[in-house]
Write a protein that holds these residues in place. Structure first.
Motif, PDB file in Angstrom:
ATOM      1  N   SER A 263       8.028  -2.212   4.160  1.00 37.55           N
ATOM      2  CA  SER A 263       6.682  -2.209   4.729  1.00 37.55           C
ATOM      3  C   SER A 263       5.721  -3.027   3.870  1.00 37.55           C
ATOM      4  O   SER A 263       6.066  -3.508   2.791  1.00 37.55           O
ATOM      5  CB  SER A 263       6.186  -0.772   4.857  1.00 37.55           C
TER       6      SER A 263
ATOM      7  N   SER B 134      -1.774  -4.529   8.076  1.00 35.27           N
ATOM      8  CA  SER B 134      -1.686  -3.185   7.490  1.00 35.27           C
ATOM      9  C   SER B 134      -2.721  -2.987   6.393  1.00 35.27           C
ATOM     10  O   SER B 134      -3.178  -1.869   6.149  1.00 35.27           O
ATOM     11  CB  SER B 134      -0.280  -2.935   6.930  1.00 35.27           C
TER      12      SER B 134
ATOM     13  N   THR C 250       3.383   4.237   8.474  1.00 43.10           N
ATOM     14  CA  THR C 250       3.244   2.788   8.540  1.00 43.10           C
ATOM     15  C   THR C 250       4.588   2.132   8.258  1.00 43.10           C
ATOM     16  O   THR C 250       5.302   2.541   7.337  1.00 43.10           O
ATOM     17  CB  THR C 250       2.175   2.275   7.543  1.00 43.10           C
TER      18      THR C 250
ATOM     19  N   ASP D 258      -0.964   4.011  11.175  1.00 40.85           N
ATOM     20  CA  ASP D 258      -1.898   3.324  10.283  1.00 40.85           C
ATOM     21  C   ASP D 258      -3.079   2.741  11.067  1.00 40.85           C
ATOM     22  O   ASP D 258      -4.223   2.778  10.614  1.00 40.85           O
ATOM     23  CB  ASP D 258      -1.181   2.236   9.482  1.00 40.85           C
TER      24      ASP D 258
END
Length: 338
Positions: free
Chosen positions: A148, A129, A122, A104
């Motif tokens: 995530s 992020s 990711t 990412d």
């Protein structure tokens, strides 16, 4: 609304308490274990919160499928180390010969230099992020896990899920009737290690590591144009430059013990050929060998299978499993939130 939010936060805290995530890191004698426990301690709450939020968005869960036969294409994992800027020409020249997975962090730089990866990887639950994925295109699949960052699961994204060794993933896999081979293991504890696990999952012959050094270079920890620059720029001034804000504590000029462990785990593999793109000769040799044995030019495309989200009753069946020793009352409460 306030009472519901309070109850939600209280429940997350209870869930973290009964999952088998150690709160004691001082007793660890193995450096790798100590690093792992420290990571769990720091992120356990946000992992749990993200997991519940992200899972609640699905009625059918898109989970990556393993390959039944070996592939003749290499996986190229593209990290965001400063040396990525020196490897752009090789990546452009070999674009059609390999399957490219971008971290990412490297994504925005790759777009700037005209490289579109086959997929984005990711796993980080933190707010950074969001900045890395700002330019993500919905046609490029995102490979991630349910713990995530929630940005990966927004409507304009295209996520596919893999299962990790996290207790909630193990419970989910059991409730879906999936075999243990669907759980991806990552002893290196970094994103490149997850890419390596995917390469083995898909029976690929080699993984080539681009933009991967785990060290800083000329006071830079990452290539230019990454999401970190977008995050840090508002904090810069004539005294505090961008270089002052890079995480040099994590990526030093010389390898830290944590990063040395990661490198040893990555390169010490008997099941998969692992090549650092810093050695262009070895990378070219690998590509030539694979090109010679390929029967056709069809590019590898990972498969995805949709699974119906388990009902509450399905989750309850696994309360007594040795997989996770949980309190049954809290577990029923956990299932009711899903």
């Amino acid at each position: 609304m306030r009472n519901l939010e309070t109850e939600w936060r209280k429940f997350q805290s209870e869930l973290v308490d009964f999952l088998p995530i150690s709160k004691n890191t001082k007793s660890q004698t193995n450096p790798s274990s100590s690093i792992n426990e420290s990571t769990k301690l720091e992120f356990s709450n946000v992992w749990t919160s993200n997991y519940l939020k992200n899972l609640s968005k699905y009625t059918k869960i898109p989970i990556l499928k393993p390959n039944s036969h070996a592939q003749n294409q290499a996986l190229v994992f593209i990290g965001a180390a400063p040396n990525l800027e020196d490897q752009v020409n090789w990546l452009k020249e070999n674009r059609e010969n390999c399957f490219y997975i971008s971290s990412d962090t490297a994504l925005r730089y790759l777009f700037q230099v005209g490289i579109e990866p086959d997929a984005i990887l990711t796993v980080d639950p933190s707010r950074g992020s969001f900045f890395h994925l700002m330019d993500a295109k919905d046609k490029i699949p995102i490979y991630t896990w349910l713990g995530s960052h929630r940005q990966a699961f927004e409507k304009n994204m295209n996520p596919s899920i893999f299962l990790t060794t996290h207790p909630l993933d193990q419970i989910l896999g059991e409730s879906l009737g999936l075999s243990d081979s669907m759980i991806l293991r990552n002893p290196s504890l970094n994103l490149a290690g997850m890419a390596k696990a995917l390469a083995m999952f898909w029976k690929m012959p080699a993984i080539i590591l681009a933009g991967w050094s785990l060290k800083s270079s000329r006071y830079k920890t990452h290539c230019r144009g990454s999401g970190y620059e977008s995050y840090y720029l508002p904090f810069t001034n004539r005294i505090k430059t961008l270089e002052n804000l890079y995480p040099l504590r994590v990526y030093k000029k010389n390898l830290t013990s944590k990063n040395q462990i990661a490198i040893d785990n990555m390169l010490g593999s008997a099941d998969l050929k692992v090549i650092d793109l810093s050695d262009f000769r070895k990378a070219d040799q690998c590509i030539d060998e694979l090109r010679n044995i390929r029967n056709h030019e069809i590019k590898f495309q990972p498969g995805v299978q949709l699974f119906s989200k388990p009902k509450i009753e399905s989750w309850k069946l696994f309360i007594s499993k040795p997989l996770v020793g949980v309190d049954s009352r809290k577990f029923r409460k956990f299932a009711s939130f899903l």
